[in-house]
Design an enzyme around this catalytic site. Structure first.
Site, mmCIF file in Angstrom:
data_model
loop_
_atom_site.group_PDB
_atom_site.id
_atom_site.type_symbol
_atom_site.label_atom_id
_atom_site.label_comp_id
_atom_site.label_asym_id
_atom_site.label_seq_id
_atom_site.Cartn_x
_atom_site.Cartn_y
_atom_site.Cartn_z
ATOM 1 N N THR A 152 -3.200 -13.866 1.761
ATOM 2 C CA THR A 152 -4.284 -14.260 2.666
ATOM 3 C C THR A 152 -5.653 -14.024 2.021
ATOM 4 O O THR A 152 -6.574 -14.826 2.183
ATOM 5 C CB THR A 152 -4.190 -13.457 3.980
ATOM 6 N N HIS A 193 -6.547 -16.812 -0.107
ATOM 7 C CA HIS A 193 -7.066 -17.959 0.658
ATOM 8 C C HIS A 193 -8.525 -17.728 1.053
ATOM 9 O O HIS A 193 -9.336 -18.653 1.041
ATOM 10 C CB HIS A 193 -6.215 -18.203 1.912
#
Ligand code: ZN
Length: 371
Positions: A43, A46
């Site tokens: 994550t 990202h």
């Protein structure tokens, strides 16, 4: 304090700064933690690259990072009931749930409708200090949880949750995608008595890492397949080596091809535990009638960690000798080299990258003094 800040909605170095920020103050029901070690999660990658998938969840400027361990620095007002005291060695569940929605009331906090994630919706742990609700703090035992493992309990919890839905003992287990969480899942399956572990990936390097791990563990029942060009012979070979199909598939990749491959090789009445996120919102299931309905399989979506049974099981597995420290393959002193660490993670040069904001030696010293 030093912190890694998503400073603007841009990709890479342009959008992330390591800079001085005011230290957070713990409010009512909160605890201030001194971060000892923190790890990069998919994550975070990202967020770093400002992928469309997270743009509606993160509003810069935001300190990110949500996998970490550390020490209680200060217990805020109205947190006495937690029993926490300065110096305690801890980690924290960074999903903050409401306690009032229908899911929370059913005891399914991991799918709370109002989940706030610290490190996305609120400030996170790529910093010298982070504040968290006292109720989310998890005490750790330094005898069983070294700093390098404490750094990624959030991710290990995802892996434990994925394996938590089926008893692994004596089962054949396929793991589609041997990234960090796939590697953790393999370790859990082996530790839990799986009779055979089948690893699939599209990277020869990842498959080699899996084979090396199995050799090191003395676990002879691993087979690894490159599914970049998956063939019917390959599928048949897997069915042959698992007496008709694998009992359980742990899907880590989110790739449609891997999910369909998993449905092809799972046995009648088998189980698929699905953690990987596809890059878009939809994917196509081939042979749905044959592979899902007629096979009578169970599909289980996995999100977060069960609160707090996943944490309890994870700590119990670690107490019992679950070996996952090898998954940390790069570490950095301080946060200054954050961009270098992210580069390593990006290029798959390390399964897990860990930062020691205060320096490893200083944190080891605190650890030794914590019990
Ligand atoms: Zn809720």
């Amino acid at each position: 304090m030093k912190a890694v800040v998503k400073s603007s909605p841009e990709d890479g170095v342009a959008g992330t700064e390591v800079r001085d920020c005011p230290s957070p103050r713990p409010g009512s029901g909160e605890v201030l933690l001194r971060v000892a070690a923190a790890a990069i999660c998919g994550t975070d990658k990202h967020i770093y690259h400002w992928d469309p998938s997270i743009q509606d969840k993160v509003t810069p400027p935001r300190i990110y990072g949500h996998e970490f361990c550390g020490f209680v620095e200060e217990v805020g007002p109205d947190s006495e009931q937690s029993g926490l005291a300065a110096g305690d060695y801890v980690s924290a569940e960074m999903h903050v749930v409401c306690g009032y929605c229908a899911q929370c009331r059913r005891g399914d906090g991991h799918i709370c409708a109002n989940t706030r994630i610290l490190g996305l919706h609120g400030d996170g742990a790529f910093a010298e200090f982070v504040k968290v609700p006292a109720a989310n703090v998890i005490r750790l035992d330094p005898r069983y949880v070294p700093l390098r493992v404490g750094a990624f309990l959030d991710a290990l919890g995802n892996a434990v949750h994925t394996t938590q839905v089926v008893d692994m003992a004596g089962k054949s287990v396929a793991i589609t995608g041997f990234g960090p969480i796939g590697a953790m899942a393999a370790a859990i399956a082996e530790h839990s008595g799986a009779s055979r572990i089948i690893v699939t990936d599209v990277s020869d390097a990842a498959l080699e890492t899996a084979r090396e791990w199995a050799t090191r563990k003395g676990f002879p029942h691993l087979s690894a397949y490159n599914v970049r060009s998956a063939s019917d012979e390959m599928r048949q070979q897997i069915r042959d080596e698992t007496d008709g199909g694998v009992d359980v598939v742990l899907e880590m990749s989110g790739a449609a091809a891997a999910i369909n491959f998993g449905l092809d090789i799972v046995r009648m009445g088998g189980f698929l535990s699905l953690l990987g996120l596809p890059s878009g919102h939809s994917l196509t299931i081939d042979n749905y009638t044959r592979n899902v309905i007629f096979k009578g399989v169970t599909l289980q979506g996995i999100i977060g960690r069960r609160m707090y049974s996943t944490w309890q099981r994870m700590l119990s597995l670690l107490r019992g000798g679950l070996d996952v420290e090898w998954i940390v393959q790069a570490e950095f002193e301080g946060l200054e080299q954050f961009h270098d660490g992210m580069k390593k993670f990006d290029r798959h040069e390390a399964l897990k990258v860990v930062f020691f904001p205060e320096g490893r030696a200083a944190s080891e010293k605190r650890l030794a003094a914590s019990n």
